[in-house]
Design a protein around this motif. Structure first.
Motif, PDB file in Angstrom:
ATOM      1  N   VAL A   1      -0.739   3.900 -17.957  1.00 18.18           N
ATOM      2  CA  VAL A   1       0.252   3.258 -17.314  1.00 18.18           C
ATOM      3  C   VAL A   1       0.985   2.210 -18.011  1.00 18.18           C
TER       4      VAL A   1
ATOM      5  N   VAL B   1      13.976  -4.378   6.975  1.00 19.18           N
ATOM      6  CA  VAL B   1      13.282  -4.637   5.688  1.00 19.18           C
ATOM      7  C   VAL B   1      14.311  -4.981   4.618  1.00 19.18           C
TER       8      VAL B   1
ATOM      9  N   GLY C   1       4.510   5.821 -10.599  1.00 18.82           N
ATOM     10  CA  GLY C   1       4.181   7.053  -9.611  1.00 18.82           C
ATOM     11  C   GLY C   1       5.315   8.031 -10.073  1.00 18.82           C
TER      12      GLY C   1
ATOM     13  N   ARG D   1       4.455  11.576 -11.950  1.00 23.90           N
ATOM     14  CA  ARG D   1       4.626  13.001 -11.521  1.00 23.90           C
ATOM     15  C   ARG D   1       5.804  13.922 -12.397  1.00 23.90           C
TER      16      ARG D   1
ATOM     17  N   ALA E   1       4.303   1.769   2.093  1.00 24.60           N
ATOM     18  CA  ALA E   1       4.779   0.618   2.646  1.00 24.60           C
ATOM     19  C   ALA E   1       6.329   0.649   2.712  1.00 24.60           C
TER      20      ALA E   1
ATOM     21  N   THR F   1      11.464   3.594  -0.913  1.00 24.91           N
ATOM     22  CA  THR F   1      12.863   3.241  -0.187  1.00 24.91           C
ATOM     23  C   THR F   1      13.911   2.183  -0.503  1.00 24.91           C
TER      24      THR F   1
ATOM     25  N   ARG G   1       3.666   7.601   8.373  1.00 28.96           N
ATOM     26  CA  ARG G   1       4.865   7.867   7.652  1.00 28.96           C
ATOM     27  C   ARG G   1       4.433   8.467   6.303  1.00 28.96           C
TER      28      ARG G   1
ATOM     29  N   PRO H   1       0.764  -1.191  -0.086  1.00 22.64           N
ATOM     30  CA  PRO H   1       0.166   0.018   0.077  1.00 22.64           C
ATOM     31  C   PRO H   1       0.694   1.240  -0.015  1.00 22.64           C
ATOM     32  N   PRO H   2       0.348   2.513  -0.277  1.00 19.14           N
ATOM     33  CA  PRO H   2       0.919   3.765  -0.040  1.00 19.14           C
ATOM     34  C   PRO H   2       1.633   3.698   1.200  1.00 19.14           C
TER      35      PRO H   2
ATOM     36  N   PHE I   1       3.597  -0.640  -9.721  1.00 17.41           N
ATOM     37  CA  PHE I   1       2.912  -1.395 -10.968  1.00 17.41           C
ATOM     38  C   PHE I   1       3.421  -2.854 -10.954  1.00 17.41           C
TER      39      PHE I   1
ATOM     40  N   VAL J   1      -4.797   6.485 -12.053  1.00 24.77           N
ATOM     41  CA  VAL J   1      -4.878   6.682 -13.590  1.00 24.77           C
ATOM     42  C   VAL J   1      -5.320   5.520 -14.501  1.00 24.77           C
TER      43      VAL J   1
ATOM     44  N   MET K   1      -4.349  12.159  -9.770  1.00 25.45           N
ATOM     45  CA  MET K   1      -3.315  11.879  -8.819  1.00 25.45           C
ATOM     46  C   MET K   1      -3.282  12.576  -7.355  1.00 25.45           C
TER      47      MET K   1
ATOM     48  N   ASP L   1      12.420  -1.869  11.077  1.00 25.01           N
ATOM     49  CA  ASP L   1      13.376  -0.721  10.574  1.00 25.01           C
ATOM     50  C   ASP L   1      13.579  -1.102   9.427  1.00 25.01           C
TER      51      ASP L   1
ATOM     52  N   ASN M   1      12.038  11.464   6.296  1.00 22.32           N
ATOM     53  CA  ASN M   1      10.661  11.089   7.101  1.00 22.32           C
ATOM     54  C   ASN M   1      11.066  11.795   8.451  1.00 22.32           C
TER      55      ASN M   1
HETATM   56  P1  AP5 Z   1       3.091   6.151  -6.089  1.00 25.78           P
HETATM   57  O1  AP5 Z   1       4.244   7.067  -6.385  1.00 25.78           O
HETATM   58  O2  AP5 Z   1       3.488   4.861  -6.680  1.00 25.78           O
HETATM   59  O3  AP5 Z   1       2.717   6.052  -4.658  1.00 25.78           O
HETATM   60  P2  AP5 Z   1       2.193   4.758  -3.758  1.00 25.78           P
HETATM   61  O4  AP5 Z   1       1.939   3.724  -3.956  1.00 25.78           O
HETATM   62  O5  AP5 Z   1       1.099   5.738  -3.003  1.00 25.78           O
HETATM   63  O6  AP5 Z   1       3.432   4.769  -2.413  1.00 25.78           O
HETATM   64  P3  AP5 Z   1       4.428   5.922  -2.043  1.00 25.78           P
HETATM   65  O7  AP5 Z   1       5.172   6.298  -3.087  1.00 25.78           O
HETATM   66  O8  AP5 Z   1       3.310   6.874  -1.558  1.00 25.78           O
HETATM   67  O9  AP5 Z   1       4.953   4.988  -0.808  1.00 25.78           O
HETATM   68  P4  AP5 Z   1       6.144   3.882  -0.957  1.00 25.78           P
HETATM   69  O10 AP5 Z   1       5.517   2.514  -0.766  1.00 25.78           O
HETATM   70  O11 AP5 Z   1       6.983   4.137  -2.023  1.00 25.78           O
HETATM   71  O12 AP5 Z   1       6.924   4.475   0.359  1.00 25.78           O
HETATM   72  P5  AP5 Z   1       8.229   5.214   0.721  1.00 25.78           P
HETATM   73  O13 AP5 Z   1       9.429   4.450   0.414  1.00 25.78           O
HETATM   74  O14 AP5 Z   1       8.230   6.642   0.011  1.00 25.78           O
HETATM   75  O15 AP5 Z   1       1.643   6.489  -6.642  1.00 25.78           O
HETATM   76  C1  AP5 Z   1       1.047   8.119  -6.474  1.00 25.78           C
HETATM   77  C2  AP5 Z   1      -0.039   8.122  -7.521  1.00 25.78           C
HETATM   78  O16 AP5 Z   1       0.100   7.666  -8.995  1.00 25.78           O
HETATM   79  C3  AP5 Z   1      -1.192   6.909  -7.435  1.00 25.78           C
HETATM   80  O17 AP5 Z   1      -2.149   7.101  -6.228  1.00 25.78           O
HETATM   81  C4  AP5 Z   1      -2.005   7.013  -8.690  1.00 25.78           C
HETATM   82  O18 AP5 Z   1      -2.722   8.273  -8.822  1.00 25.78           O
HETATM   83  C5  AP5 Z   1      -0.726   7.261  -9.615  1.00 25.78           C
HETATM   84  N1  AP5 Z   1      -0.103   5.702  -9.919  1.00 25.78           N
HETATM   85  C6  AP5 Z   1       1.144   5.310  -9.821  1.00 25.78           C
HETATM   86  N2  AP5 Z   1       1.220   4.085 -10.398  1.00 25.78           N
HETATM   87  C7  AP5 Z   1      -0.009   3.749 -10.794  1.00 25.78           C
HETATM   88  C8  AP5 Z   1      -0.717   2.502 -11.602  1.00 25.78           C
HETATM   89  N3  AP5 Z   1       0.212   1.625 -11.750  1.00 25.78           N
HETATM   90  N4  AP5 Z   1      -1.823   2.679 -12.066  1.00 25.78           N
HETATM   91  C9  AP5 Z   1      -2.765   3.542 -11.589  1.00 25.78           C
HETATM   92  N5  AP5 Z   1      -2.292   4.738 -11.107  1.00 25.78           N
HETATM   93  C10 AP5 Z   1      -0.783   4.811 -10.885  1.00 25.78           C
HETATM   94  O19 AP5 Z   1       8.078   5.386   2.256  1.00 25.78           O
HETATM   95  C11 AP5 Z   1       7.089   6.352   2.878  1.00 25.78           C
HETATM   96  C12 AP5 Z   1       7.827   6.981   3.978  1.00 25.78           C
HETATM   97  O20 AP5 Z   1       7.933   5.963   5.103  1.00 25.78           O
HETATM   98  C13 AP5 Z   1       8.854   7.913   3.770  1.00 25.78           C
HETATM   99  O21 AP5 Z   1       9.137   8.943   4.448  1.00 25.78           O
HETATM  100  C14 AP5 Z   1      10.097   6.803   4.328  1.00 25.78           C
HETATM  101  O22 AP5 Z   1      11.258   7.367   4.677  1.00 25.78           O
HETATM  102  C15 AP5 Z   1       9.398   6.039   5.268  1.00 25.78           C
HETATM  103  N6  AP5 Z   1       9.767   4.750   5.595  1.00 25.78           N
HETATM  104  C16 AP5 Z   1       9.806   3.688   4.663  1.00 25.78           C
HETATM  105  N7  AP5 Z   1      10.318   2.399   5.063  1.00 25.78           N
HETATM  106  C17 AP5 Z   1      10.087   2.873   6.496  1.00 25.78           C
HETATM  107  C18 AP5 Z   1      10.216   1.766   7.163  1.00 25.78           C
HETATM  108  N8  AP5 Z   1      10.656   0.402   7.525  1.00 25.78           N
HETATM  109  N9  AP5 Z   1      10.193   2.199   8.955  1.00 25.78           N
HETATM  110  C19 AP5 Z   1       9.866   3.568   8.981  1.00 25.78           C
HETATM  111  N10 AP5 Z   1       9.695   4.416   8.080  1.00 25.78           N
HETATM  112  C20 AP5 Z   1       9.800   4.053   6.796  1.00 25.78           C
END
Ligand code: AP5
Length: 214
Positions: free
Chosen positions: A64, A205, A32, A36, A11, A15, A122, A8-9, A85, A59, A53, A201, A137
């Motif tokens: 995609v 992971v 994503g 962007r 997750a 990173t 997060r 999920p978003p 994806f 989308v 978005m 942590d 973060n």
């Molecule tokens: P997208 O950019 O893919 O966003 P997302 O799936 O919502 O995922 P995120 O980027 O928000 O989170 P992530 O899992 O990468 O976490 P991160 O590592 O950053 O998509 C954005 C939008 O684009 C969608 O809503 C949609 O509109 C569109 N889209 C994209 N792909 C699409 C598709 N295939 N089809 C249709 N539409 C699409 O980590 C998050 C935070 O947590 C950071 O601050 C990080 O430092 C922290 N963190 C990470 N791991 C840990 C840990 N283990 N412990 C503590 N903190 C942690």
């Protein structure tokens, strides 16, 4: 080796993908990030997807799949990391067909398991270096006091994403549970799914993913 990071978003897909790019020379394909980039550069497609978005909706599959198809035929490296994806069953089928066309296959689907409360924390605490895309973060990986990115060493702006607010996150989570979570069963049935604890942590992971990839 081609892998999917599924979760999920918030997750931690981005990173962990960045770590695999640095350590293994793999190519991160984040739909994503591609969307962007299109938004920022003001292309017709970028204008079309911006509102979708920002509201947290998905989308269209057509857009995609087109983006991924182009990257698969132009990028090279030690395998692809699909980050964000596929997100629907139609995208999963399209990916299988595209890889087959290129004579490639999927190695593993890593399911990053987390709980929803952690995701809100997060996402609302996330910021990104506008120079290199390194993710920070406020709680777990704060921006250095001197304002210099630990990755690129530059003093750039640290930005927050337009969809990183509680309203959009609620929609993003709903989209995930309705349209993306069925992929867990899909890849489990194919024998490709490997779950990891995404609540640990960041380094733990990473170690779990390394153990899966071997
Ligand atoms: P997208 O950019 O893919 O966003 P997302 O799936 O919502 O995922 P995120 O980027 O928000 O989170 P992530 O899992 O990468 O976490 P991160 O590592 O950053 O998509 C954005 C939008 O684009 C969608 O809503 C949609 O509109 C569109 N889209 C994209 N792909 C699409 C598709 N295939 N089809 C249709 N539409 C699409 O980590 C998050 C935070 O947590 C950071 O601050 C990080 O430092 C922290 N963190 C990470 N791991 C840990 C840990 N283990 N412990 C503590 N903190 C942690």
């Amino acid at each position: 080796m081609n892998i999917i990071l599924l979760g999920p978003p918030g997750a931690g897909k981005g990173t962990q993908a960045r770590y695999l790019v640095e350590t293994r020379g793999m190519v991160q394909l984040s739909t994503g990030d591609m969307l962007r980039e299109a938004k920022t550069s003001g292309t017709d497609m970028g204008k079309k997807v911006a509102a979708i978005m920002d509201a947290g909706k998905l989308v269209t599959d057509e857009i995609v799949i087109g983006l991924i198809e182009e990257k698969l035929t132009t990028e090279t490296g030690a395998g692809f990391i699909f980050d964000g994806f596929p997100r629907t069953l139609a995208q999963a089928d399209a990916l299988a067909a595209l890889l087959a066309k290129l004579g490639q296959s999927l190695h593993t689907v890593i399911e990053m398991r987390v709980d929803d409360d952690a995701l809100v924390d997060r996402i609302t605490a996330r910021s990104t270096c506008s120079g290199c895309g390194e993710v920070y973060n406020d709680k777990t990986k704060p921006i250095p006091a001197d304002g210099r990115c630990t990755n690129c060493g530059e003093q750039k702006e640290f930005t927050r994403r337009a969809d990183d607010n509680e309203d959009s996150l609620r929609t993003r989570l709903m989209e995930y549970y309705k349209k993306t979570s069925p992929l867990i069963g899909y890849y489990y049935a194919k024998g490709d799914l490997r779950p990891v604890n995404g609540l640990a942590d960041i380094s733990e992971v990473t170690a779990s993913i390394e153990a899966v990839l071997g």
